[in-house]
Design a protein around this motif. Structure first.
Motif, short mmCIF file in Angstrom:
data_model
loop_
_atom_site.label_atom_id
_atom_site.label_comp_id
_atom_site.label_asym_id
_atom_site.label_seq_id
_atom_site.Cartn_x
_atom_site.Cartn_y
_atom_site.Cartn_z
N CYS A 57 61.65 -80.08 -34.42
CA CYS A 57 60.75 -79.55 -35.46
C CYS A 57 59.27 -79.80 -35.15
N TYR A 58 58.97 -80.46 -34.03
CA TYR A 58 57.60 -80.83 -33.71
C TYR A 58 57.08 -80.05 -32.51
N GLU A 59 55.77 -79.76 -32.56
CA GLU A 59 55.04 -79.37 -31.37
C GLU A 59 54.16 -80.56 -31.07
N ALA A 60 54.15 -80.99 -29.81
CA ALA A 60 53.43 -82.23 -29.50
C ALA A 60 52.53 -82.07 -28.29
N ILE A 68 54.11 -79.19 -37.26
CA ILE A 68 55.46 -79.42 -37.75
C ILE A 68 55.99 -78.11 -38.32
N ASP A 69 57.16 -77.70 -37.85
CA ASP A 69 57.83 -76.50 -38.36
C ASP A 69 58.54 -76.87 -39.66
N GLU A 104 48.51 -85.68 -42.55
CA GLU A 104 47.73 -86.33 -41.50
C GLU A 104 47.31 -85.32 -40.42
N ILE A 105 48.19 -84.38 -40.11
CA ILE A 105 47.84 -83.33 -39.14
C ILE A 105 46.67 -82.50 -39.67
N GLU A 112 51.38 -89.37 -35.48
CA GLU A 112 52.29 -90.05 -34.55
C GLU A 112 53.67 -89.42 -34.61
N GLY A 113 54.26 -89.28 -33.44
CA GLY A 113 55.65 -88.83 -33.38
C GLY A 113 56.56 -90.03 -33.54
#
Length: 181
Positions: A57-60, A68-69, A104-105, A112-113
Motif C-alpha cells: 500500500c506504500y510508495e517509498a 499511501i494508497d 504526516e505525508i 516512516e515506513g
C-alpha cells in the motif's frame, strides 16, 4: 397453621447466586481460552501466503513512505478484520495509525515506513513452530473480567517475551495489543 415466610438471608443468597451465574456465564460461553486464541493467531501467522502485506500500500523513497494508497489500506484492514482474530480496539488503532501516516505525508512529504513484522515486532520473525512451542511450554495467562493477557517467553531462535492483550468481544477473545520485550 402458621405460615412461614422464607428468611431474608435466603433471598439475599439467591440474588447473589443469580449474579454469580450471570457473571460466570460470560466466561463459560467463550469458545476458546485466551491461550487457545493465541495458538489460532500463530497458526494464521504461519500461513504467510494468507497474511496481507501492508507494504503493498506504500510508495517509498528508500525507507521513507511518500504516498499511501488508501483503497489498498482499506482492503488490508478489512482482510485483517475478517480473520476474526483482532478486536475492534486493534482495528481502530490500525486505522488511526494510517490516518496519522497520511497526515504526516501531507505536512512533511514523507513518513516512516514499517521495517519490521507487525505481528512479531521483529525483523527476523520466529517460525510458527517456535511460537507454538513457547506458547505450550513457557507461557502464562491471566483473565480479569473481559480482558486477558497472555505472556509468551520465546527462547529460540532468540530470547524475547511477547505480551498479548485480548478483549472478549461477542464471547470470543480477540487480540487488542501486541508487545515485546
Amino acid at each position: 397453621m402458621k405460615k412461614i415466610n422464607p428468611p431474608y438471608s435466603w433471598l439475599t443468597i439467591s440474588l447473589w447466586g443469580i449474579c454469580f451465574i450471570c457473571h460466570f456465564k460470560t466466561f463459560a460461553q467463550a469458545k476458546e481460552t485466551p491461550k487457545q486464541r493465541i495458538a489460532a493467531f500463530y497458526k494464521w501467522y504461519g500461513k504467510t501466503d494468507t497474511i496481507p502485506f501492508e507494504g503493498d500500500c506504500y510508495e517509498a523513497d528508500g525507507i521513507d513512505v511518500t504516498k499511501i494508497d488508501t483503497k489498498c489500506v482499506q482492503k488490508y484492514i478489512k482482510s485483517i478484520e475478517t480473520t476474526g482474530l483482532f478486536s475492534s480496539i486493534y482495528i481502530k488503532g490500525l486505522q488511526q495509525e494510517f490516518v496519522s501516516k497520511q497526515s504526516e505525508i501531507k505536512k512533511k512529504g514523507f513518513t516512516e515506513g514499517i521495517d519490521y513484522d507487525r505481528y512479531t515486532l521483529s525483523q527476523d520473525p520466529p517460525t510458527e513452530k517456535d511460537l507454538l512451542f513457547a506458547l505450550n511450554k513457557t507461557s502464562t495467562s491471566a483473565i480479569n473480567g473481559n480482558k486477558a493477557k497472555v505472556v509468551v517467553n520465546l527462547k529460540n531462535p532468540y530470547k524475547v517475551t511477547y505480551i498479548y492483550s485480548l478483549d472478549l468481544e461477542n464471547n470470543v477473545w480477540k487480540l487488542s495489543k501486541i508487545e515485546s520485550k
